[in-house]
Structure formats: structure tokens, C-alpha cells
Design an enzyme around this catalytic site. Sequence first.
Site, PDB file in Angstrom:
ATOM      1  N   ARG A  43     -82.435 101.373 -33.609  1.00 41.86           N
ATOM      2  CA  ARG A  43     -82.404 102.837 -33.825  1.00 41.86           C
ATOM      3  C   ARG A  43     -82.781 103.183 -35.255  1.00 41.86           C
ATOM      4  O   ARG A  43     -83.472 104.157 -35.515  1.00 41.86           O
ATOM      5  CB  ARG A  43     -81.000 103.360 -33.504  1.00 41.86           C
ATOM      6  CG  ARG A  43     -80.658 103.261 -32.032  1.00 41.86           C
ATOM      7  CD  ARG A  43     -79.192 103.449 -31.807  1.00 41.86           C
ATOM      8  NE  ARG A  43     -78.408 102.524 -32.621  1.00 41.86           N
ATOM      9  CZ  ARG A  43     -77.088 102.430 -32.615  1.00 41.86           C
ATOM     10  NH1 ARG A  43     -76.397 103.218 -31.824  1.00 41.86           N
ATOM     11  NH2 ARG A  43     -76.464 101.576 -33.385  1.00 41.86           N
ATOM     12  N   LYS A 146     -75.080  87.699 -23.809  1.00 38.45           N
ATOM     13  CA  LYS A 146     -73.679  87.764 -23.439  1.00 38.45           C
ATOM     14  C   LYS A 146     -72.955  88.670 -24.430  1.00 38.45           C
ATOM     15  O   LYS A 146     -73.478  88.841 -25.526  1.00 38.45           O
ATOM     16  CB  LYS A 146     -73.052  86.366 -23.409  1.00 38.45           C
ATOM     17  CG  LYS A 146     -72.885  85.733 -24.790  1.00 38.45           C
ATOM     18  CD  LYS A 146     -71.983  84.545 -24.774  1.00 38.45           C
ATOM     19  CE  LYS A 146     -70.535  84.933 -24.851  1.00 38.45           C
ATOM     20  NZ  LYS A 146     -69.870  84.526 -26.111  1.00 38.45           N
ATOM     21  N   HIS A 176     -76.236  80.404 -23.865  1.00 38.75           N
ATOM     22  CA  HIS A 176     -77.056  79.487 -24.664  1.00 38.75           C
ATOM     23  C   HIS A 176     -76.626  78.029 -24.502  1.00 38.75           C
ATOM     24  O   HIS A 176     -77.394  77.122 -24.801  1.00 38.75           O
ATOM     25  CB  HIS A 176     -77.106  79.910 -26.139  1.00 38.75           C
ATOM     26  CG  HIS A 176     -75.869  79.601 -26.921  1.00 38.75           C
ATOM     27  ND1 HIS A 176     -74.743  80.372 -26.857  1.00 38.75           N
ATOM     28  CD2 HIS A 176     -75.580  78.601 -27.787  1.00 38.75           C
ATOM     29  CE1 HIS A 176     -73.816  79.855 -27.650  1.00 38.75           C
ATOM     30  NE2 HIS A 176     -74.293  78.782 -28.239  1.00 38.75           N
ATOM     31  N   GLU A 214     -63.805  74.293 -32.011  1.00 33.81           N
ATOM     32  CA  GLU A 214     -64.539  74.872 -33.141  1.00 33.81           C
ATOM     33  C   GLU A 214     -63.616  74.895 -34.350  1.00 33.81           C
ATOM     34  O   GLU A 214     -62.423  75.199 -34.212  1.00 33.81           O
ATOM     35  CB  GLU A 214     -64.942  76.303 -32.832  1.00 33.81           C
ATOM     36  CG  GLU A 214     -65.910  76.431 -31.687  1.00 33.81           C
ATOM     37  CD  GLU A 214     -66.406  77.859 -31.564  1.00 33.81           C
ATOM     38  OE1 GLU A 214     -67.498  78.143 -32.052  1.00 33.81           O
ATOM     39  OE2 GLU A 214     -65.665  78.690 -31.017  1.00 33.81           O
ATOM     40  N   HIS A 238     -69.336  79.679 -21.340  1.00 35.02           N
ATOM     41  CA  HIS A 238     -69.801  78.346 -21.744  1.00 35.02           C
ATOM     42  C   HIS A 238     -69.034  77.210 -21.042  1.00 35.02           C
ATOM     43  O   HIS A 238     -69.643  76.287 -20.504  1.00 35.02           O
ATOM     44  CB  HIS A 238     -69.679  78.171 -23.258  1.00 35.02           C
ATOM     45  CG  HIS A 238     -70.363  79.245 -24.052  1.00 35.02           C
ATOM     46  ND1 HIS A 238     -71.545  79.816 -23.652  1.00 35.02           N
ATOM     47  CD2 HIS A 238     -70.047  79.851 -25.233  1.00 35.02           C
ATOM     48  CE1 HIS A 238     -71.919  80.722 -24.540  1.00 35.02           C
ATOM     49  NE2 HIS A 238     -71.026  80.773 -25.503  1.00 35.02           N
TER      50      HIS A 238
HETATM   51  P1  NDP Z   1     -75.674  92.949 -34.548  1.00 34.89           P
HETATM   52  O1  NDP Z   1     -74.619  93.990 -34.598  1.00 34.89           O
HETATM   53  O2  NDP Z   1     -75.918  92.077 -35.713  1.00 34.89           O
HETATM   54  O3  NDP Z   1     -77.077  93.664 -34.234  1.00 34.89           O
HETATM   55  C1  NDP Z   1     -77.225  94.596 -33.207  1.00 34.89           C
HETATM   56  C2  NDP Z   1     -78.632  95.174 -33.280  1.00 34.89           C
HETATM   57  O4  NDP Z   1     -78.802  96.087 -32.216  1.00 34.89           O
HETATM   58  C3  NDP Z   1     -78.944  95.947 -34.559  1.00 34.89           C
HETATM   59  O5  NDP Z   1     -80.280  95.673 -34.901  1.00 34.89           O
HETATM   60  C4  NDP Z   1     -78.779  97.409 -34.120  1.00 34.89           C
HETATM   61  O6  NDP Z   1     -79.555  98.235 -34.954  1.00 34.89           O
HETATM   62  C5  NDP Z   1     -79.305  97.339 -32.714  1.00 34.89           C
HETATM   63  N1  NDP Z   1     -78.809  98.370 -31.806  1.00 34.89           N
HETATM   64  C6  NDP Z   1     -77.521  98.747 -31.605  1.00 34.89           C
HETATM   65  N2  NDP Z   1     -77.459  99.671 -30.645  1.00 34.89           N
HETATM   66  C7  NDP Z   1     -78.733  99.877 -30.222  1.00 34.89           C
HETATM   67  C8  NDP Z   1     -79.316 100.707 -29.237  1.00 34.89           C
HETATM   68  N3  NDP Z   1     -78.573 101.533 -28.490  1.00 34.89           N
HETATM   69  N4  NDP Z   1     -80.653 100.652 -29.062  1.00 34.89           N
HETATM   70  C9  NDP Z   1     -81.414  99.837 -29.817  1.00 34.89           C
HETATM   71  N5  NDP Z   1     -80.916  99.036 -30.775  1.00 34.89           N
HETATM   72  C10 NDP Z   1     -79.591  99.069 -30.965  1.00 34.89           C
HETATM   73  O7  NDP Z   1     -75.398  92.105 -33.213  1.00 34.89           O
HETATM   74  P2  NDP Z   1     -75.797  90.588 -32.909  1.00 34.89           P
HETATM   75  O8  NDP Z   1     -77.219  90.376 -33.261  1.00 34.89           O
HETATM   76  O9  NDP Z   1     -74.776  89.683 -33.477  1.00 34.89           O
HETATM   77  O10 NDP Z   1     -75.579  90.529 -31.335  1.00 34.89           O
HETATM   78  C11 NDP Z   1     -76.485  91.097 -30.426  1.00 34.89           C
HETATM   79  C12 NDP Z   1     -76.108  90.652 -29.000  1.00 34.89           C
HETATM   80  O11 NDP Z   1     -76.189  89.245 -28.921  1.00 34.89           O
HETATM   81  C13 NDP Z   1     -74.669  91.018 -28.609  1.00 34.89           C
HETATM   82  O12 NDP Z   1     -74.642  91.289 -27.238  1.00 34.89           O
HETATM   83  C14 NDP Z   1     -73.910  89.733 -28.906  1.00 34.89           C
HETATM   84  O13 NDP Z   1     -72.757  89.637 -28.121  1.00 34.89           O
HETATM   85  C15 NDP Z   1     -74.946  88.698 -28.504  1.00 34.89           C
HETATM   86  N6  NDP Z   1     -74.718  87.398 -29.135  1.00 34.89           N
HETATM   87  C16 NDP Z   1     -74.796  87.267 -30.497  1.00 34.89           C
HETATM   88  C17 NDP Z   1     -74.604  86.028 -31.082  1.00 34.89           C
HETATM   89  C18 NDP Z   1     -74.750  85.835 -32.546  1.00 34.89           C
HETATM   90  O14 NDP Z   1     -74.703  84.658 -32.978  1.00 34.89           O
HETATM   91  N7  NDP Z   1     -74.930  86.897 -33.331  1.00 34.89           N
HETATM   92  C19 NDP Z   1     -74.275  84.822 -30.259  1.00 34.89           C
HETATM   93  C20 NDP Z   1     -74.229  85.073 -28.842  1.00 34.89           C
HETATM   94  C21 NDP Z   1     -74.453  86.326 -28.325  1.00 34.89           C
HETATM   95  P3  NDP Z   1     -79.333  99.851 -35.001  1.00 34.89           P
HETATM   96  O15 NDP Z   1     -77.889 100.066 -35.246  1.00 34.89           O
HETATM   97  O16 NDP Z   1     -80.253 100.274 -36.102  1.00 34.89           O
HETATM   98  O17 NDP Z   1     -79.780 100.361 -33.670  1.00 34.89           O
HETATM   99  C1  BG6 Z   2     -70.643  82.189 -28.754  1.00 36.43           C
HETATM  100  C2  BG6 Z   2     -69.252  82.697 -28.966  1.00 36.43           C
HETATM  101  O1  BG6 Z   2     -71.123  82.568 -27.498  1.00 36.43           O
HETATM  102  O2  BG6 Z   2     -70.630  80.764 -28.834  1.00 36.43           O
HETATM  103  C3  BG6 Z   2     -68.725  82.252 -30.317  1.00 36.43           C
HETATM  104  O3  BG6 Z   2     -69.267  84.126 -28.924  1.00 36.43           O
HETATM  105  C4  BG6 Z   2     -68.819  80.746 -30.445  1.00 36.43           C
HETATM  106  O4  BG6 Z   2     -67.378  82.677 -30.500  1.00 36.43           O
HETATM  107  C5  BG6 Z   2     -70.212  80.261 -30.102  1.00 36.43           C
HETATM  108  O5  BG6 Z   2     -68.510  80.414 -31.787  1.00 36.43           O
HETATM  109  C6  BG6 Z   2     -70.253  78.742 -30.020  1.00 36.43           C
HETATM  110  O6  BG6 Z   2     -71.576  78.312 -29.852  1.00 36.43           O
HETATM  111  P1  BG6 Z   2     -72.037  76.881 -30.406  1.00 36.43           P
HETATM  112  O7  BG6 Z   2     -73.452  76.761 -29.946  1.00 36.43           O
HETATM  113  O8  BG6 Z   2     -71.890  76.942 -31.902  1.00 36.43           O
HETATM  114  O9  BG6 Z   2     -71.121  75.865 -29.816  1.00 36.43           O
END
Ligand code: NDP
Ligand code: BG6
Length: 499
Positions: A43, A146, A176, A214, A238
Site C-alpha cells: 500500500r 501461513k 515451508h 528452537e 509444520h
Molecule cells: P511484514 O509485516 O514484514 O510485511 C507485510 C507486507 O505486506 C508489507 O510490505 C505491507 O506493506 C504489506 N501489506 C500489508 N497489508 C497489505 C494489503 N492489504 N495490501 C497490500 N500489501 C499489504 O510481514 P512478513 O513479511 O513478516 O509476513 C508476510 C506473510 O508471510 C504473513 O502472512 C506471515 O505470517 C507470513 N510468514 C512470514 C515469515 C517471516 O519469516 N517473516 C515466515 C512464515 C510466514 P504496506 O503496509 O505498505 O501495505
Molecule cells: C515459522 C513460525 O512458520 O517457522 C516461526 O512462524 C518459526 O515461529 C519458524 O520460528 C521456524 O522455521 P525454521 O525453518 O527456522 O525451522
Amino acid sequence: MRPFLFVVFGGYGDLARRKLLPALFRVTRKPEFQAWRLLGVARSDRFDDESYRDFVAEALVAAGVNRDEARQWARNAGYEALGAQTPEDWQRFGRRVADLEAAFDTPPLRVFYLALPPAAFAPVAEELGRLGLHLPRDRSRLVVEKPYGRDLESARALTQRLHQVFQESQIYRIDHYLGKETVQNLLALRFANEIFHALWHEPHIRSVEITVAESVGIGNRAKYYDRAGVIRDMIQNHLTQLFTLVAMEPPAHLKADEIRNEKVRVLQAAQIDHRGQKPPLVLGQYDRGVIAGQAVPAYREEPGVPPDSTTPTYAALRLRVENDRWSNVEFYLRTGKRLPTRVSVIVIQFRKPTPARRYRLRVQPDHLVIRLQPQEGFQVWIGIKEPGKPHDLRRVNLHLAYQEFFRQPLPDAYETLIQDILEGDQTLFVRADEVEASWQLYEPLLQEENRYQVVSGEDALEPGRVPVFLYPAGSWGPEAAAQILHQDKGTWWQPEVET
Ligand code: NDP
Ligand code: BG6
């Protein structure tokens, strides 16, 4: 191989920066994936194309890519801001996609990767549908991160909304763990090796333990984690995936849907194991402690966590499977944050052989230990006769370490998964009925969460409450976890003994 347009919603989020961009980079190093464009979407208007390319390049540099190569690669990237997501914003997004597609010689494959907060999954998919970007179906794919729902009902509702636009064959639900090399090898291990295939059932196997430990805490994810807790964050996805791969029947063919059919079947046959006097579940929450010499705060002291939170960060539970293969075998699942080390391991404990019992030999059961991460490998623990002694047996460990044997780093899970999405192979993605079956399995546990009470030491449990035991960070979880083990099972496998 078709050219492709990779659209990352959440294009500058943590997942995109740390995982997706480096993985996409590695995929596009392969000769069959040469024609591609990347569009980051969010956004915020904090980026234009040029500054997003800088962001992409920095993400790659942080992942170890050479700076010149990273900058060169990032020239294929662009950024689109959705602003308040008005119809005009979405129209502009649609035109951008059309322009990008027009630059290819042939219509490219489109991948819409939803690296978004879960509440945005369905609304974004619906907007894509309004723009007609789900069509043609063989050219358009939707990737969903997820968590997928927070219980059975919400997962079903999400599927219904996605299915209004995308067909199941277009949807790639990420877990993953399925992309990890050692996890994929579970089926090869079971079905390509007669010594395991032949023994992989009830008369020979005593129990199966799956541990994902972990050492990290919840970091800065309190907002998400405190509402999720360990069952939603780790167990339902997982650990359950690991469980299904260990317990499923061999599919007739190695086809995505045949494998997934078997996974669903075993989930439908699985139950929380209430047999006997032992509780099937022990929950915990980490307290202050020391990990690798560093003092770490309690869960309730983490930024953003309410000081009276009852959210569990540890769970140990016992499952059973109602079928011929497994009727008397216990499956133990255990995972927690702030445990002493990071290790994921599956331990198959075999029964003691009948002759050894008849001879009254003091034998230890054999174990197959599958080390999923880190230091990936296998160990087979067996007994051999101690030289020079007539009846003494020594435990020996026959082992293989991936690193020594293959001498190359394993592919990253996201790299494997992105490549499979591009190739249209859904084997490593979770089908809608599979997600539902796993939520269904844990539904009875989730219904208890409004009765959680954090207890430590001599605290009395109030009537009708479910205990969440405090455990010191750096320990292997609450001592009460031993209570779920069957009386002749022995103890939890200690990953330390492996070394
Ligand atoms: P972040 O909060 O770091 O990033 C979210 C992103 O989504 C931002 O770029 C935000 O930008 C954008 N966003 C939020 N709402 C909207 C919308 N309505 N439309 C378009 N863009 C939007 O989250 P993560 O990257 O950590 O996580 C993203 C997904 O991946 C989640 O579902 C999380 O559960 C999953 N996930 C993440 C992991 C990780 O290691 N980070 C591991 C496993 C799963 P803006 O606000 O500008 O829109
Ligand atoms: C994510 C969980 O899906 O998997 C985290 O949200 C967790 O809480 C992670 O730490 C673990 O992944 P990995 O690949 O590091 O074992």
C-alpha cells in the site's frame, strides 16, 4: 520453460526481503528461468521503481550476493503502490501488470505471491478476480502464506472466498517445511529402501517422536504470536506435515494429488491420544533463563506481550492413528521456543526383538534418528556384541551427514518451493482439504484455550483450568512433558546424545 511475471504482494516485508527475493534470485540463475520480471506491491508509496530496485539489491547483498550482480538482477524489478486500494488504485495495478506482460514475447506465467498479513489474503485475491487476472487459469497462480486460518471454521471460510476466484489447481499454500530437502527425503527413505519400508508399521515400531526445538524467542512478533500460540504457529502446520509424511500410506503413484490424498487420509485417521491414564498434552510458556550464556527475558516480558498472557510457547502432545499400520503406536510431537538449541529431529523407536527378550538379553531398542536441521543426516542406533564378552552389547551409531556426503549446501526451502510453483508442481503445497483435516484434528485443543492458566512451582491450578507450565528459557521445556510418555516408552530422545 515459460517466461514469468512474479508479483509479490508485501513486496518490502520481512518475508520478501529475507527469504523470497534471495530465493527468486537463485531460481533465476538456472538456465530454464531466464525470462522474468518482478513486481513488488504494497500500500505504501515509500518506493518508486528505482528505489525499490535499490531495496531488492540490498536484500540480495544481505543474503550474500555480490553487489554488482545484485544490482544487475534488480533491474528486472519494479514497484507498484496500492495506496488506499480504491478501484482506481486497482485499475492502475491492472494496467501495470498488462504493460509488464506486453513486454514479453509470449504471454508469461503470472505468480501472485501473497506475502501479506492473513486478513489481506482473500480481499487481494478478490481484487485480482475483479481485474480478471485469475484467467486464463493455466497461466495464473496464487501463492498463499501461513497462517491459513486460525481454526477450522476460518480456514474453510478463507478457502471458500479464494475458490470464488481461483480454482484449487491454481492455489499454492505454503508450508515451508515441505520445501526442506530432508523433509522431502522422508518419502524416499520410506518407499525406496526395503529395510525401512518393510519395518515401517506397528509390530516393529514402538513409537515415533517428532521434535522441532528452537532456541529463539518470539522476537518482535508479539502481535501475531500472542494471538496464535504454539499450536497454531508450529503444531497445526509444520509438525503435522512431518507427522503425515511419516505416517501416510504409500500412494499408488508419485503424483501430487495421490500423495496429498494419502496425507489427508492419515490426518482423518489421527486423533489426540486419550488412551490410558497419561494426559495427551502438556503446554508451557518460557520464563527468564540463559541460552548459550546469554540471559533472556520471559515470554511475558517480550515487547508487546501482555504481562498476564497465557499463550503457550511450548507443546508436547501424543497422537494415535486408527488404522492397521499404526493402531498401537504412539506419535509424540514436541516443539517450543527458547529451548537449549535449534534442532529438528524425527526419532523412530523400534520394538525390542522377540529373541532378545527370550534370551533375557539387556538390549536397548534400535532407533532411527532423522536429523532434519541443522547438521542434516541420519543415525541408526543398533546393538553389537562387545568383543571378548559373551553377552554384552554395545550401542553403536551408524550415521550419515549430508554435509560430508554431498559436500554442497542444501537448496533453501523457498528456492525449491518457488521453482515448483513455476513448474506447476503442487506436491509440496497444502491442499484445502488437508488444511481442514489438520485444523479438525486440533479443534478439541483449541477449544480449551480460554481455560489456560500459567502455573509455576507450587501454584495451584484452579478448577476447570488447563495448565500452561512455566519453563526456564534454555531448558528442554516443562518437566511435566514427561507425563505424556507411555510408561514403557522411556524418556524423550535427547538430541545431545547424538553427538
Ligand atoms: P511484514 O509485516 O514484514 O510485511 C507485510 C507486507 O505486506 C508489507 O510490505 C505491507 O506493506 C504489506 N501489506 C500489508 N497489508 C497489505 C494489503 N492489504 N495490501 C497490500 N500489501 C499489504 O510481514 P512478513 O513479511 O513478516 O509476513 C508476510 C506473510 O508471510 C504473513 O502472512 C506471515 O505470517 C507470513 N510468514 C512470514 C515469515 C517471516 O519469516 N517473516 C515466515 C512464515 C510466514 P504496506 O503496509 O505498505 O501495505
Ligand atoms: C515459522 C513460525 O512458520 O517457522 C516461526 O512462524 C518459526 O515461529 C519458524 O520460528 C521456524 O522455521 P525454521 O525453518 O527456522 O525451522
